[in-house]
Design a protein around this motif. Structure first.
Motif, short mmCIF file in Angstrom:
data_model
loop_
_atom_site.label_atom_id
_atom_site.label_comp_id
_atom_site.label_asym_id
_atom_site.label_seq_id
_atom_site.Cartn_x
_atom_site.Cartn_y
_atom_site.Cartn_z
N PHE A 1 0.84 -1.20 0.00
CA PHE A 1 0.00 0.00 0.00
C PHE A 1 0.87 1.24 0.00
O PHE A 1 2.07 1.19 0.26
CB PHE A 1 -0.97 0.01 1.18
N GLN A 2 0.26 2.36 -0.35
CA GLN A 2 0.95 3.63 -0.40
C GLN A 2 0.17 4.62 0.46
O GLN A 2 -1.05 4.67 0.40
CB GLN A 2 1.02 4.14 -1.83
N ILE A 3 0.90 5.41 1.25
CA ILE A 3 0.25 6.45 2.04
C ILE A 3 0.79 7.82 1.62
O ILE A 3 1.93 7.94 1.20
CB ILE A 3 0.45 6.26 3.56
N THR A 4 -0.07 8.80 1.71
CA THR A 4 0.30 10.20 1.52
C THR A 4 -0.05 10.89 2.82
O THR A 4 -1.22 10.92 3.21
CB THR A 4 -0.48 10.81 0.35
N SER A 5 0.97 11.43 3.50
CA SER A 5 0.76 11.99 4.83
C SER A 5 1.59 13.26 5.01
O SER A 5 2.50 13.52 4.23
CB SER A 5 1.15 10.97 5.89
N PRO A 6 1.30 14.03 6.06
CA PRO A 6 2.11 15.22 6.32
C PRO A 6 3.55 14.82 6.68
O PRO A 6 3.74 13.91 7.50
CB PRO A 6 1.43 15.88 7.53
N PRO A 7 4.54 15.44 6.09
CA PRO A 7 5.94 15.11 6.41
C PRO A 7 6.24 15.39 7.88
O PRO A 7 5.73 16.34 8.48
CB PRO A 7 6.74 16.04 5.51
N GLY A 8 7.06 14.52 8.45
CA GLY A 8 7.49 14.71 9.83
C GLY A 8 6.49 14.29 10.88
O GLY A 8 6.65 14.61 12.05
N ARG A 9 5.45 13.55 10.51
CA ARG A 9 4.43 13.12 11.47
C ARG A 9 4.33 11.59 11.46
O ARG A 9 4.37 10.96 10.41
CB ARG A 9 3.04 13.68 11.09
N ASP A 10 4.21 11.00 12.65
CA ASP A 10 3.98 9.55 12.75
C ASP A 10 2.58 9.23 12.28
O ASP A 10 1.63 10.00 12.52
CB ASP A 10 4.14 9.09 14.20
N VAL A 11 2.43 8.10 11.62
CA VAL A 11 1.14 7.67 11.07
C VAL A 11 0.88 6.24 11.53
O VAL A 11 1.80 5.45 11.69
CB VAL A 11 1.15 7.75 9.53
N ALA A 12 -0.39 5.92 11.74
CA ALA A 12 -0.80 4.55 12.02
C ALA A 12 -1.86 4.16 11.00
O ALA A 12 -2.69 4.98 10.61
CB ALA A 12 -1.35 4.43 13.44
N HIS B 1 -16.50 -11.90 2.95
CA HIS B 1 -16.21 -10.58 3.51
C HIS B 1 -16.13 -10.59 5.03
O HIS B 1 -16.31 -9.56 5.67
CB HIS B 1 -17.23 -9.54 3.03
N GLY B 2 -15.83 -11.74 5.59
CA GLY B 2 -15.57 -11.81 7.02
C GLY B 2 -14.12 -11.48 7.30
O GLY B 2 -13.22 -11.86 6.55
N VAL B 3 -13.87 -10.77 8.39
CA VAL B 3 -12.51 -10.39 8.74
C VAL B 3 -11.78 -11.61 9.31
O VAL B 3 -12.22 -12.19 10.30
CB VAL B 3 -12.51 -9.23 9.77
N VAL B 4 -10.68 -12.00 8.66
CA VAL B 4 -9.88 -13.13 9.13
C VAL B 4 -8.49 -12.70 9.61
O VAL B 4 -7.74 -13.52 10.13
CB VAL B 4 -9.76 -14.23 8.04
N GLY B 5 -8.16 -11.42 9.44
CA GLY B 5 -6.89 -10.89 9.91
C GLY B 5 -6.96 -9.38 9.98
O GLY B 5 -7.59 -8.75 9.13
N TRP B 6 -6.29 -8.84 11.01
CA TRP B 6 -6.35 -7.39 11.20
C TRP B 6 -5.20 -6.97 12.09
O TRP B 6 -4.85 -7.67 13.03
CB TRP B 6 -7.69 -7.06 11.88
N ARG B 7 -4.59 -5.83 11.77
CA ARG B 7 -3.55 -5.30 12.66
C ARG B 7 -3.36 -3.81 12.39
O ARG B 7 -3.72 -3.30 11.34
CB ARG B 7 -2.24 -6.06 12.54
N VAL B 8 -2.78 -3.14 13.38
CA VAL B 8 -2.45 -1.72 13.25
C VAL B 8 -0.95 -1.61 13.05
O VAL B 8 -0.17 -2.16 13.82
CB VAL B 8 -2.89 -0.93 14.50
N VAL B 9 -0.56 -0.92 12.00
CA VAL B 9 0.84 -0.73 11.66
C VAL B 9 1.20 0.72 11.98
O VAL B 9 0.52 1.65 11.54
CB VAL B 9 1.08 -0.99 10.15
N GLU B 10 2.24 0.91 12.77
CA GLU B 10 2.73 2.26 13.08
C GLU B 10 3.89 2.58 12.15
O GLU B 10 4.86 1.82 12.07
CB GLU B 10 3.12 2.36 14.54
N ILE B 11 3.78 3.71 11.47
CA ILE B 11 4.78 4.12 10.49
C ILE B 11 5.50 5.34 11.06
O ILE B 11 4.86 6.37 11.34
CB ILE B 11 4.11 4.45 9.15
N PRO B 12 6.81 5.25 11.27
CA PRO B 12 7.54 6.38 11.85
C PRO B 12 7.54 7.59 10.91
O PRO B 12 7.37 7.46 9.70
CB PRO B 12 8.95 5.84 12.07
N ALA B 13 7.76 8.75 11.50
CA ALA B 13 7.78 10.00 10.75
C ALA B 13 8.85 9.95 9.66
O ALA B 13 9.92 9.37 9.83
CB ALA B 13 8.05 11.17 11.68
N SER B 14 8.52 10.56 8.53
CA SER B 14 9.45 10.62 7.41
C SER B 14 9.34 12.00 6.79
O SER B 14 8.31 12.66 6.91
CB SER B 14 9.08 9.55 6.37
#
Length: 132
Positions: free
Chosen positions: A68-79, A89-102
């Motif tokens: 996947f690709q994210i577009t976010s404000p520079p210098g801010r941590d994203v989750a 369409h049942g959820v069989v996997g799920w997680r939160v990914v924390e992306i450090p500031a860039s």
């Protein structure tokens, strides 16, 4: 001189200065409300994060690889919450990914989602800026 002015002079009726003050205060409140709404719209777009799923691959019945690709404000941590679903369409996997500031505005990422059953798709559910 208008008829109203002549009548006011003759009978002593004057326009109340308090009415002008009420109109001025009402106009100031309206300008303040428009300014507040405008600023809150600008503020919400400054922290906006956009995410697009670029690919997914079902590795086996216990994992899905998600690109996947994210577009976010520079210098801010994203989750981001990423998700895998089965054919119903049942959820069989799920997680939160924390992306450090860039300092980059856009980033391409690849993550693995552990699943409890065979998945048929993987995607980004949502992303947000992490508060400091």
């Amino acid at each position: 001189m208008t008829t109203q002015d002549m009548l006011d002079d003759r009978y002593g009726r004057r326009r109340s200065p308090s009415r002008r003050w009420l109109l001025a205060i009402g106009a100031l409140v309206a300008v303040g409300a428009v300014g507040y709404v405008g600023w809150s719209i600008v503020q919400s777009t400054l922290d906006a994060v956009d995410a697009d799923t670029t690919s997914f691959e079902v590795v086996d019945e216990h994992s899905v690889s998600l690109g996947f690709q994210i577009t976010s404000p520079p210098g801010r941590d994203v989750a981001c919450a990423i998700e895998a679903q089965d054919e119903e369409h049942g959820v069989v996997g799920w997680r939160v990914v924390e992306i450090p500031a860039s300092e980059l505005h856009a980033q391409a990422l690849r993550e693995v989602i552990p699943t409890t059953a065979l998945a048929t798709t993987g995607f980004v559910n949502s992303c947000w800026v992490v508060s400091p």
